[in-house]
Design an enzyme around this catalytic site. Structure first.
Site, PDB file in Angstrom:
ATOM      1  CG  ASP A  51      55.068  68.697  23.986  1.00 29.51           C
ATOM      2  OD1 ASP A  51      54.900  69.931  23.976  1.00 29.51           O
ATOM      3  OD2 ASP A  51      56.146  68.152  23.651  1.00 29.51           O
ATOM      4  NE  ARG A  82      53.417  74.592  18.467  1.00 32.10           N
ATOM      5  CZ  ARG A  82      52.209  74.063  18.359  1.00 32.10           C
ATOM      6  NH1 ARG A  82      51.633  74.007  17.172  1.00 32.10           N
ATOM      7  NH2 ARG A  82      51.603  73.567  19.397  1.00 32.10           N
ATOM      8  CG  ASP A 102      56.870  68.101  27.267  1.00 32.83           C
ATOM      9  OD1 ASP A 102      58.065  68.455  27.372  1.00 32.83           O
ATOM     10  OD2 ASP A 102      55.919  68.890  27.343  1.00 32.83           O
ATOM     11  CB  THR A 143      53.328  83.893  18.443  1.00 26.28           C
ATOM     12  OG1 THR A 143      54.531  83.108  18.452  1.00 26.28           O
ATOM     13  CG2 THR A 143      53.528  85.119  19.327  1.00 26.28           C
TER      14      THR A 143
END
Ligand SMILES: O=P(O)(O)OC[C@H]1O[C@H](OP(=O)(O)OP(=O)(O)O)[C@H](O)[C@@H]1O
Ligand SMILES: O=c1cc[nH]c(=O)[nH]1
Ligand SMILES: [Mg+2]
Length: 209
Positions: free
Chosen positions: A200, A104, A203, A108
């Protein structure tokens, strides 16, 4: 309109709490995601049809049941989807695995495709697209569109945590794709992170932060 199945089995919910916990280290996070994926595989296969067979036990012949020859494909979205694959394969060892690489764009929030490798017989398989996080929905929508563009038809989505915004976007883009999730959280923040979420997923799985 597609259905949303909330996988609210106590074991799944219990483990999800520790997955969310910021104190959970990479090793435990990975193990917990793996375990929840196995439990969710149990839920997502509830509608698999059975056929009758017989089996000879040491003392008699039993009327029995086996899963009718449905072929499955698991499609993890890289990276974070990888964390759920082995857990699902424990229950569905004959499934083949195809990979779709998407990240991603942080500015944006649009998905950017970088990899696709699918089983050669993907069109004959029922597919489970796997990604722990359904945030804006952009990644899962794009991955499923890539599969549909190749002619794939029967597709389900498995995630750990979904944002209401992602569920809505998925249902609008792919009304034929049922969603299996362990939680529908509250909302997306300005950076497209699910709140409260788990941070995340990539991560935390791979220790990259
Ligand atoms: O619903 P969306 O708004 O598209 O967001 C969800 C996506 O974001 C994360 O991937 P990320 O882009 O962080 O890539 P990574 O797995 O390589 O870390 C996550 O694993 C999903 O694929
Ligand atoms: O909360 C989020 C949103 C997108 N991707 C993640 O890994 N976490
Ligand atoms: Mg990530």
């Amino acid at each position: 309109m597609s259905k949303v199945f909330l996988c609210d089995h106590p074991l799944i919910q219990h483990k999800l709490t520790y997955i969310r916990d910021e104190r959970t280290n990479t090793k435990d996070f990975r193990e917990l995601v793996d375990e929840v994926a196995t439990l969710m595989a149990y839920e997502i296969t509830r509608d698999v049809p059975l056929e009758k067979t017989t089996v000879k036990t040491p003392v008699a012949v039993a009327e029995a049941k086996i899963i009718s020859g449905r072929m499955l494909g698991l499609i993890p979205i890289l990276r974070a989807g990888l964390g759920m694959v082995d857990g699902i394969l424990k229950l569905l060892p004959a499934a083949k695995v195809g990979h779709i690489g998407l990240y991603r764009d942080p500015d944006t929030l649009q998905p950017v495709e970088y990899y696709a490798k699918l089983p050669t017989d993907v069109l004959e398989r029922e597919l489970i697209v796997i990604d722990p996080m359904l945030a804006t929905g952009g990644s899962a929508i794009a991955a499923i569109q890539m599969l549909k563009n190749r002619g794939c038809k029967q597709i389900k989505l498995m995630c750990l945590i979904a944002a209401p915004e992602g569920v809505k976007a998925m249902q609008e883009a792919h009304p034929d794709v049922d969603i299996y999730t362990a939680s529908i959280d509250d909302y997306l923040n300005d950076h497209g992170y699910i709140i409260p979420g788990l941070g995340d997923a990539g991560d935390r799985l791979f220790g990259t932060k």
